[in-house]
Design a protein around this motif. Structure first.
Motif, PDB file in Angstrom:
ATOM      1  N   ASN A 263       0.813  -1.216   0.000  1.00 57.09           N
ATOM      2  CA  ASN A 263       0.000   0.000   0.000  1.00 57.09           C
ATOM      3  C   ASN A 263       0.848   1.269   0.000  1.00 57.09           C
ATOM      4  OD1 ASN A 263      -3.078  -0.824   0.588  1.00 57.09           O
ATOM      5  ND2 ASN A 263      -1.716  -2.265   1.627  1.00 57.09           N
ATOM      6  N   ALA A 264       2.147   1.140  -0.243  1.00 54.40           N
ATOM      7  CA  ALA A 264       3.058   2.278  -0.176  1.00 54.40           C
ATOM      8  C   ALA A 264       2.809   3.254  -1.319  1.00 54.40           C
ATOM      9  CB  ALA A 264       4.494   1.791  -0.214  1.00 54.40           C
ATOM     10  N   PRO A 265       3.029   4.552  -1.092  1.00 55.94           N
ATOM     11  CA  PRO A 265       2.995   5.515  -2.188  1.00 55.94           C
ATOM     12  C   PRO A 265       4.008   5.093  -3.262  1.00 55.94           C
ATOM     13  CG  PRO A 265       3.124   6.629  -0.064  1.00 55.94           C
ATOM     14  CD  PRO A 265       3.352   5.176   0.212  1.00 55.94           C
ATOM     15  N   GLY A 266       3.597   5.169  -4.481  1.00 56.30           N
ATOM     16  CA  GLY A 266       4.470   4.759  -5.569  1.00 56.30           C
ATOM     17  C   GLY A 266       4.270   3.323  -6.015  1.00 56.30           C
ATOM     18  N   GLN A 267       3.606   2.505  -5.195  1.00 60.43           N
ATOM     19  CA  GLN A 267       3.406   1.106  -5.563  1.00 60.43           C
ATOM     20  C   GLN A 267       2.468   0.970  -6.760  1.00 60.43           C
ATOM     21  OE1 GLN A 267       5.130  -1.273  -4.362  1.00 60.43           O
ATOM     22  NE2 GLN A 267       4.119  -3.085  -5.199  1.00 60.43           N
ATOM     23  N   ALA A 268       1.443   1.804  -6.823  1.00 58.83           N
ATOM     24  CA  ALA A 268       0.510   1.734  -7.952  1.00 58.83           C
ATOM     25  C   ALA A 268       1.216   2.058  -9.265  1.00 58.83           C
ATOM     26  CB  ALA A 268      -0.661   2.684  -7.725  1.00 58.83           C
ATOM     27  N   LYS A 269       2.115   3.030  -9.248  1.00 58.41           N
ATOM     28  CA  LYS A 269       2.847   3.374 -10.477  1.00 58.41           C
ATOM     29  C   LYS A 269       3.795   2.247 -10.872  1.00 58.41           C
ATOM     30  CE  LYS A 269       4.294   6.148 -13.780  1.00 58.41           C
ATOM     31  NZ  LYS A 269       5.556   5.518 -14.236  1.00 58.41           N
ATOM     32  N   LEU A 270       4.445   1.616  -9.891  1.00 55.83           N
ATOM     33  CA  LEU A 270       5.317   0.487 -10.202  1.00 55.83           C
ATOM     34  C   LEU A 270       4.501  -0.649 -10.818  1.00 55.83           C
ATOM     35  CD1 LEU A 270       8.083  -0.908 -10.045  1.00 55.83           C
ATOM     36  CD2 LEU A 270       7.472  -1.672  -7.743  1.00 55.83           C
ATOM     37  N   VAL A 341     -17.380  10.953  -1.801  1.00 52.56           N
ATOM     38  CA  VAL A 341     -16.464   9.898  -1.364  1.00 52.56           C
ATOM     39  C   VAL A 341     -15.099  10.518  -1.098  1.00 52.56           C
ATOM     40  CG1 VAL A 341     -15.283   7.758  -1.984  1.00 52.56           C
ATOM     41  CG2 VAL A 341     -17.678   8.105  -2.654  1.00 52.56           C
ATOM     42  N   HIS A 342     -14.608  10.313   0.112  1.00 54.71           N
ATOM     43  CA  HIS A 342     -13.267  10.761   0.477  1.00 54.71           C
ATOM     44  C   HIS A 342     -12.409   9.529   0.715  1.00 54.71           C
ATOM     45  CE1 HIS A 342     -14.138  15.139   1.195  1.00 54.71           C
ATOM     46  NE2 HIS A 342     -15.363  14.630   1.142  1.00 54.71           N
ATOM     47  N   ILE A 343     -11.230   9.490   0.092  1.00 55.12           N
ATOM     48  CA  ILE A 343     -10.326   8.347   0.199  1.00 55.12           C
ATOM     49  C   ILE A 343      -9.421   8.541   1.408  1.00 55.12           C
ATOM     50  CG2 ILE A 343      -8.568   6.970  -0.941  1.00 55.12           C
ATOM     51  CD1 ILE A 343     -11.339   6.850  -2.248  1.00 55.12           C
ATOM     52  N   ALA A 344      -9.414   7.543   2.292  1.00 56.93           N
ATOM     53  CA  ALA A 344      -8.551   7.590   3.477  1.00 56.93           C
ATOM     54  C   ALA A 344      -7.174   7.037   3.119  1.00 56.93           C
ATOM     55  CB  ALA A 344      -9.180   6.768   4.603  1.00 56.93           C
ATOM     56  N   ASP A 345      -6.159   7.582   3.741  1.00 53.47           N
ATOM     57  CA  ASP A 345      -4.776   7.180   3.533  1.00 53.47           C
ATOM     58  C   ASP A 345      -4.450   5.979   4.419  1.00 53.47           C
ATOM     59  OD1 ASP A 345      -2.084   6.995   3.017  1.00 53.47           O
ATOM     60  OD2 ASP A 345      -1.547   8.942   3.873  1.00 53.47           O
ATOM     61  N   THR A 346      -3.947   4.902   3.805  1.00 55.37           N
ATOM     62  CA  THR A 346      -3.581   3.722   4.605  1.00 55.37           C
ATOM     63  C   THR A 346      -2.249   3.880   5.319  1.00 55.37           C
ATOM     64  OG1 THR A 346      -2.587   2.746   2.633  1.00 55.37           O
ATOM     65  CG2 THR A 346      -4.850   2.086   3.141  1.00 55.37           C
ATOM     66  N   THR A 347      -1.438   4.859   4.917  1.00 56.66           N
ATOM     67  CA  THR A 347      -0.079   4.977   5.463  1.00 56.66           C
ATOM     68  C   THR A 347      -0.056   5.094   6.980  1.00 56.66           C
ATOM     69  OG1 THR A 347       0.718   5.933   3.399  1.00 56.66           O
ATOM     70  CG2 THR A 347       2.088   6.266   5.342  1.00 56.66           C
TER      71      THR A 347
END
Length: 351
Positions: A263-270, A341-347
């Protein structure tokens, strides 16, 4: 001149940006908006034998602390599986891969999928604050007849252990199935159903969709083309990282680290660079890659629509969505377009 006009038109289309942005128009001005936490998960059935489900403890504590009021899972609904079975010429393999045959539950309850789906809704609409064990067993049986295994498990787990027995539509075979599900390596069961029961929910919401499934007329060539596209540096990077994390799953902290990476930032782009972006540029004359990307985007859009439907019926809630990690970026992006809809941050949750 005609060619120049076509080229100019294509360039203008690529440069055009719509002026209307639904994501910028959030509401309502009064009252709570919907909050959605999308948890990208490995499929637990694919983890190595060293994985001990007991080590989900720390992750489940964190998720319980977020206090979701509804939980959505990457399962097909019983109703969709019933639809897919009616079109075997297209969906035969999909049914084999993703749909449980509710025939044993139909034999025990006398209800087919449409009747069981309607009966579950009827029961939930009049559900008492303190249902009896008999009522919970009955609802578990009805959920099974409707093809909703994870929701049936929620009812089963909410029963005192002494009441987890046959009766009220549950025969011995269905009881055995529910007991096996309780420890089956599946995130819909080990995380979602257990968490829903712990938090006092009555069900979970299946939101996957496979109606875009189809098979290429040249399956062999399509498979070879896609494997070639996926052989790239981003895939190698993703595999190295994933292998290192899966090699150490011996503690609850190791499991949390695995989820933190998924769930890390950047994982979706990878994931995009490894998979869907590579497919988009796949050069076969048959355009196998673009067909695959079209399927993937359609599936995620329909998944997002299923989630949005639940939120529309229960406005102002916090929903946890548990989904395969490669879906996370797409679902967050699509759901973010919704007005309330507001997206919550999993970090912070996984830190």
């Amino acid at each position: 001149m005609l060619v120049a006009a076509v080229v100019s038109s294509a360039a203008a289309a690529q440069g055009y940006q719509p002026g209307f942005n639904p994501a910028a128009l959030k509401g309502p001005a009064a009252g709570p908006a919907n909050e959605v936490l999308v948890l990208g998960s490995p499929h637990l059935s694919n983890l190595p034998p060293s994985f001990d489900p007991a080590n989900l403890r720390l992750l489940n504590e964190r998720l319980a602390g977020w206090r979701p009021q509804a939980i959505a899972v990457e399962d097909l609904s019983g109703a969709q599986c019933d639809f897919l079975r009616r079109h075997p010429q297209r969906y035969q393999d999909t049914v084999k891969s993703y749909c449980w045959d509710p025939a044993p539950a139909k034999a025990a309850t006398g209800l087919d999928v449409p009747a069981a789906t309607a009966e579950a809704e009827r029961l939930l609409a009049a559900w008492p604050a303190a249902p009896s064990p008999s009522q919970r067993r009955r609802l578990a049986a009805v959920f099974l007849a409707g093809g909703e295994r994870a929701s049936a498990l929620v009812q089963w787990l909410r029963l005192p252990e002494a009441e987890r027995r046959a009766g009220d539509g549950l025969d011995a075979a269905l009881v055995e199935r529910l007991n096996k599900q309780a420890s089956q390596r599946n995130e819909s069961y080990l995380i979602a159903a257990h968490l829903a029961a712990r938090l006092g929910h009555e069900r979970v919401y299946p939101m996957d969709d496979h109606t875009a499934d189809s098979e290429s007329p040249d399956k062999k060539a399509a498979g070879e083309a896609m494997m070639k596209a996926w052989d790239n540096p981003a895939t190698a990077q993703h595999r190295r990282s994933d292998d290192a994390l899966r090699a150490r799953l011996g503690t609850p902290e190791d499991i949390l680290a695995l989820y933190r990476a998924n769930n890390a930032p950047g994982q979706a782009k990878l994931t995009f660079d490894s998979d869907f972006g590579a497919a988009l540029e796949e050069p076969s004359p048959q355009q196998f890659g673009r067909d695959y990307v079209g399927y993937w985007e359609t599936r995620n859009l329909r998944m997002a629509a299923n989630i949005r439907e639940v939120l529309g019926a229960r406005p102002g809630i916090r929903m946890l969505v548990i989904v395969g990690a490669s879906h996370k970026g797409y679902l967050e992006a699509y759901l973010h377009q919704m007005h309330d809809v507001h997206i919550a941050d999993t970090t912070p949750l996984l830190r």
